[in-house]
Design a protein around this motif. Structure first.
Motif, PDB file in Angstrom:
ATOM      1  N   ASN A 130       4.168  -2.578 -13.328  1.00  0.00           N
ATOM      2  CA  ASN A 130       2.802  -1.881 -12.920  1.00  0.00           C
ATOM      3  C   ASN A 130       3.024  -0.472 -13.326  1.00  0.00           C
ATOM      4  OD1 ASN A 130       1.040  -3.701 -11.139  1.00  0.00           O
ATOM      5  ND2 ASN A 130       3.345  -3.948 -10.207  1.00  0.00           N
ATOM      6  N   LEU A 131       3.832   0.071 -14.347  1.00  0.00           N
ATOM      7  CA  LEU A 131       4.069   1.582 -14.406  1.00  0.00           C
ATOM      8  C   LEU A 131       2.981   2.099 -15.128  1.00  0.00           C
ATOM      9  CD1 LEU A 131       6.130   3.871 -14.370  1.00  0.00           C
ATOM     10  CD2 LEU A 131       7.019   2.995 -16.476  1.00  0.00           C
ATOM     11  N   GLY A 132       2.114   1.347 -16.080  1.00  0.00           N
ATOM     12  CA  GLY A 132       1.123   1.944 -16.850  1.00  0.00           C
ATOM     13  C   GLY A 132       0.078   2.539 -16.141  1.00  0.00           C
ATOM     14  N   THR A 133      -0.206   1.352 -15.131  1.00  0.00           N
ATOM     15  CA  THR A 133      -1.580   1.482 -14.017  1.00  0.00           C
ATOM     16  C   THR A 133      -1.117   2.602 -13.114  1.00  0.00           C
ATOM     17  OG1 THR A 133      -2.066  -0.915 -14.276  1.00  0.00           O
ATOM     18  CG2 THR A 133      -3.090   0.264 -12.380  1.00  0.00           C
ATOM     19  N   LEU A 134      -0.178   2.648 -12.471  1.00  0.00           N
ATOM     20  CA  LEU A 134       0.255   3.568 -11.563  1.00  0.00           C
ATOM     21  C   LEU A 134       0.410   4.894 -12.221  1.00  0.00           C
ATOM     22  CD1 LEU A 134       3.361   1.800 -10.083  1.00  0.00           C
ATOM     23  CD2 LEU A 134       1.148   2.145  -8.857  1.00  0.00           C
TER      24      LEU A 134
ATOM     25  N   SER B  38       8.632   2.892   2.104  1.00  0.00           N
ATOM     26  CA  SER B  38       7.844   1.937   1.241  1.00  0.00           C
ATOM     27  C   SER B  38       8.428   1.790  -0.315  1.00  0.00           C
ATOM     28  CB  SER B  38       6.466   2.267   1.599  1.00  0.00           C
ATOM     29  OG  SER B  38       6.078   1.946   2.888  1.00  0.00           O
ATOM     30  N   ALA B  39       8.588   3.061  -0.723  1.00  0.00           N
ATOM     31  CA  ALA B  39       8.997   3.015  -1.971  1.00  0.00           C
ATOM     32  C   ALA B  39      10.268   2.288  -2.379  1.00  0.00           C
ATOM     33  CB  ALA B  39       8.894   4.335  -2.599  1.00  0.00           C
ATOM     34  N   LEU B  40      11.404   2.481  -1.439  1.00  0.00           N
ATOM     35  CA  LEU B  40      12.635   1.908  -1.674  1.00  0.00           C
ATOM     36  C   LEU B  40      12.507   0.443  -1.493  1.00  0.00           C
ATOM     37  CD1 LEU B  40      14.736   4.791   0.010  1.00  0.00           C
ATOM     38  CD2 LEU B  40      14.186   4.299  -2.285  1.00  0.00           C
ATOM     39  N   SER B  41      11.787   0.174  -0.596  1.00  0.00           N
ATOM     40  CA  SER B  41      11.568  -1.400  -0.316  1.00  0.00           C
ATOM     41  C   SER B  41      10.949  -2.347  -1.505  1.00  0.00           C
ATOM     42  CB  SER B  41      11.077  -1.745   0.854  1.00  0.00           C
ATOM     43  OG  SER B  41       9.480  -1.432   0.900  1.00  0.00           O
ATOM     44  N   THR B  42      10.338  -1.789  -2.220  1.00  0.00           N
ATOM     45  CA  THR B  42       9.840  -2.460  -3.516  1.00  0.00           C
ATOM     46  C   THR B  42      11.004  -2.668  -4.788  1.00  0.00           C
ATOM     47  OG1 THR B  42       7.687  -1.760  -2.971  1.00  0.00           O
ATOM     48  CG2 THR B  42       7.858  -2.311  -5.302  1.00  0.00           C
ATOM     49  N   PRO B  43      11.136  -3.741  -5.373  1.00  0.00           N
ATOM     50  CA  PRO B  43      12.047  -4.093  -6.344  1.00  0.00           C
ATOM     51  C   PRO B  43      11.580  -3.220  -7.455  1.00  0.00           C
ATOM     52  CG  PRO B  43      11.286  -6.101  -5.379  1.00  0.00           C
ATOM     53  CD  PRO B  43      10.306  -5.069  -4.658  1.00  0.00           C
ATOM     54  N   ILE B  44      12.718  -2.588  -8.329  1.00  0.00           N
ATOM     55  CA  ILE B  44      12.398  -2.054  -9.447  1.00  0.00           C
ATOM     56  C   ILE B  44      11.609  -2.712 -10.461  1.00  0.00           C
ATOM     57  CG2 ILE B  44      13.460  -0.698 -11.386  1.00  0.00           C
ATOM     58  CD1 ILE B  44      15.592   0.073  -9.452  1.00  0.00           C
TER      59      ILE B  44
ATOM     60  N   VAL C  20       0.836  -1.057   0.002  1.00  0.00           N
ATOM     61  CA  VAL C  20       0.129   0.084   0.027  1.00  0.00           C
ATOM     62  C   VAL C  20       0.942   1.493   0.024  1.00  0.00           C
ATOM     63  CG1 VAL C  20      -1.598   1.384   1.403  1.00  0.00           C
ATOM     64  CG2 VAL C  20      -2.030  -1.183   1.076  1.00  0.00           C
ATOM     65  N   GLY C  21       2.016   1.238   0.726  1.00  0.00           N
ATOM     66  CA  GLY C  21       2.861   2.513   0.926  1.00  0.00           C
ATOM     67  C   GLY C  21       3.504   2.730  -0.367  1.00  0.00           C
ATOM     68  N   SER C  22       4.015   1.670  -1.121  1.00  0.00           N
ATOM     69  CA  SER C  22       4.737   2.188  -2.445  1.00  0.00           C
ATOM     70  C   SER C  22       3.687   2.480  -3.508  1.00  0.00           C
ATOM     71  CB  SER C  22       5.436   0.705  -2.882  1.00  0.00           C
ATOM     72  OG  SER C  22       4.277  -0.269  -3.043  1.00  0.00           O
ATOM     73  N   ILE C  23       2.465   1.963  -3.524  1.00  0.00           N
ATOM     74  CA  ILE C  23       1.379   2.434  -4.457  1.00  0.00           C
ATOM     75  C   ILE C  23       0.932   3.846  -4.192  1.00  0.00           C
ATOM     76  CG2 ILE C  23      -0.978   2.240  -5.195  1.00  0.00           C
ATOM     77  CD1 ILE C  23      -0.762  -0.861  -4.573  1.00  0.00           C
ATOM     78  N   LEU C  24       0.812   4.259  -2.969  1.00  0.00           N
ATOM     79  CA  LEU C  24       0.587   5.435  -2.329  1.00  0.00           C
ATOM     80  C   LEU C  24       1.741   6.793  -2.791  1.00  0.00           C
ATOM     81  CD1 LEU C  24      -1.171   7.503  -1.246  1.00  0.00           C
ATOM     82  CD2 LEU C  24      -0.275   6.908   1.150  1.00  0.00           C
ATOM     83  N   PHE C  25       2.767   6.186  -2.678  1.00  0.00           N
ATOM     84  CA  PHE C  25       4.020   6.808  -3.082  1.00  0.00           C
ATOM     85  C   PHE C  25       4.045   7.172  -4.815  1.00  0.00           C
ATOM     86  CE2 PHE C  25       8.334   7.439  -4.919  1.00  0.00           C
ATOM     87  CZ  PHE C  25       8.825   8.362  -3.972  1.00  0.00           C
ATOM     88  N   CYS C  26       3.753   6.303  -5.454  1.00  0.00           N
ATOM     89  CA  CYS C  26       3.734   6.526  -6.994  1.00  0.00           C
ATOM     90  C   CYS C  26       2.619   7.390  -7.264  1.00  0.00           C
ATOM     91  CB  CYS C  26       3.557   5.181  -7.477  1.00  0.00           C
ATOM     92  SG  CYS C  26       4.858   4.128  -7.567  1.00  0.00           S
TER      93      CYS C  26
END
Length: 306
Positions: A216-220, A204-210, A36-42
């Motif tokens: 998910n780039l298009g959706t984000l 949270s963003a830094l803990s998610t693999p690139i 949730v944190g990485s999605i929110l960051f994007c």
């Protein structure tokens, strides 16, 4: 800015923005393998870029100059991050229908807390919206299921807790926004709370693999741009109508969210959820009607600003 009651444009902007907000659950359902944190960051990152570009093109960057009460901008960013995490978590655990309705208990918290924090006048009529909201929450929670989940720790129970926390934190966010309304415009507050929230979401963003981001780039990207467009439309429209009118039109958001939840995601709509929806939206309507006609439009900020 003068109230433009004779023009339909601000109304259509508020309505469009509120309906677009209802698509949040659809986007979250499309994102895979991200916290949730990485999605929110994007979502916040793309949103911040879009707001900056909008202000740049409109020649309004001077609005971003920090003024008085800068420390409250930090509080605003922190509260926005908490609201976003709790709201997105509630959607994942219990579905958009339950999450968005629990988020809409925020106006009741505002009505209860504003007199003591902001020195606004209190009203004995606030007890009725409070009663309706509590009754609505009890119906949405489906007490029988909650009693069972207490022993099993079900996701639905987690969703209820996150939803209630999102409503409380958003209520405090609204109070903070109202406190800052004379120092910062609505879109300026949106920019700063978005940017500051990014800092809280960075771990949270830094803990998610690139590679996960690329998948998910298009959706984000579409998620961030779409919801930020909704925020800009809402803020533009709300400046041209009365605060109470904006509050009532904003009730289209939970209705829209429930529609997309059932029509697109095919989640069931329980009769108890429907009845709870009626009670909570009635409470929000009564609270908005009780507000002063002189209040500034920023009081009607959309719930999904996070």
């Amino acid at each position: 800015m003068a109230v433009q009651e004779n023009s339909f444009k601000p109304y259509s902007e508020v309505i469009t923005g509120s309906i677009i907000y209802g698509t949040i659950g659809v986007f979250l359902d499309r994102v895979q393998d991200m916290s949730v944190g990485s999605i929110l960051f994007c979502r916040l990152f793309f949103g911040l870029c879009m707001i900056f570009f909008y202000l740049l093109m409109s020649g309004s960057l001077k609005q971003l100059r920090p003024g008085r009460n800068r420390k409250y901008l930090l509080l605003l960013g922190f509260l926005n991050a908490i609201t976003g995490i709790c709201y997105f978590s509630a959607i994942r655990y219990s579905g958009i229908s339950v999450a968005v309705l629990l988020l809409y208990t925020a106006p009741v918290y505002v009505n209860l807390l504003a007199p003591s924090i902001l020195g606004e006048r209190s009203s004995s009529k606030s007890l009725l919206p409070l009663f309706l909201s509590v009754a609505g929450v009890l119906l949405i929670s489906r007490p029988g299921e909650v009693l069972v989940s207490l022993s099993t720790g079900s996701d639905f129970m987690k969703g209820l807790l996150f939803g209630l926390l999102s409503g409380l934190s958003f209520g405090i966010t609204i109070i903070t926004i109202r406190y800052l309304r004379h120092d910062y415009t609505g879109i300026s507050q949106t920019f700063w709370l978005t940017g500051i929230s990014l800092l809280f979401m960075l771990p949270s963003a830094l803990s998610t693999p690139i590679p996960v981001y690329f998948r998910n780039l298009g959706t984000l990207l579409l998620f961030g741009l779409t919801i930020t467009l909704a925020a800009i439309l809402y803020l533009k429209g709300i400046s041209g109508i009365r605060a109470q009118t904006g509050s009532i039109l904003a009730l289209l958001e939970p209705v829209s969210g429930i529609f997309f939840d059932t029509a697109v995601l095919r989640n069931p709509l329980y009769i108890s959820t429907f009845l709870g929806c009626v009670l909570i939206l009635t409470a929000a309507y009564l609270v908005s009607q009780a507000r002063d006609a002189e209040e500034v439009p920023e009081d009607s900020l959309p719930s999904s600003l996070a």
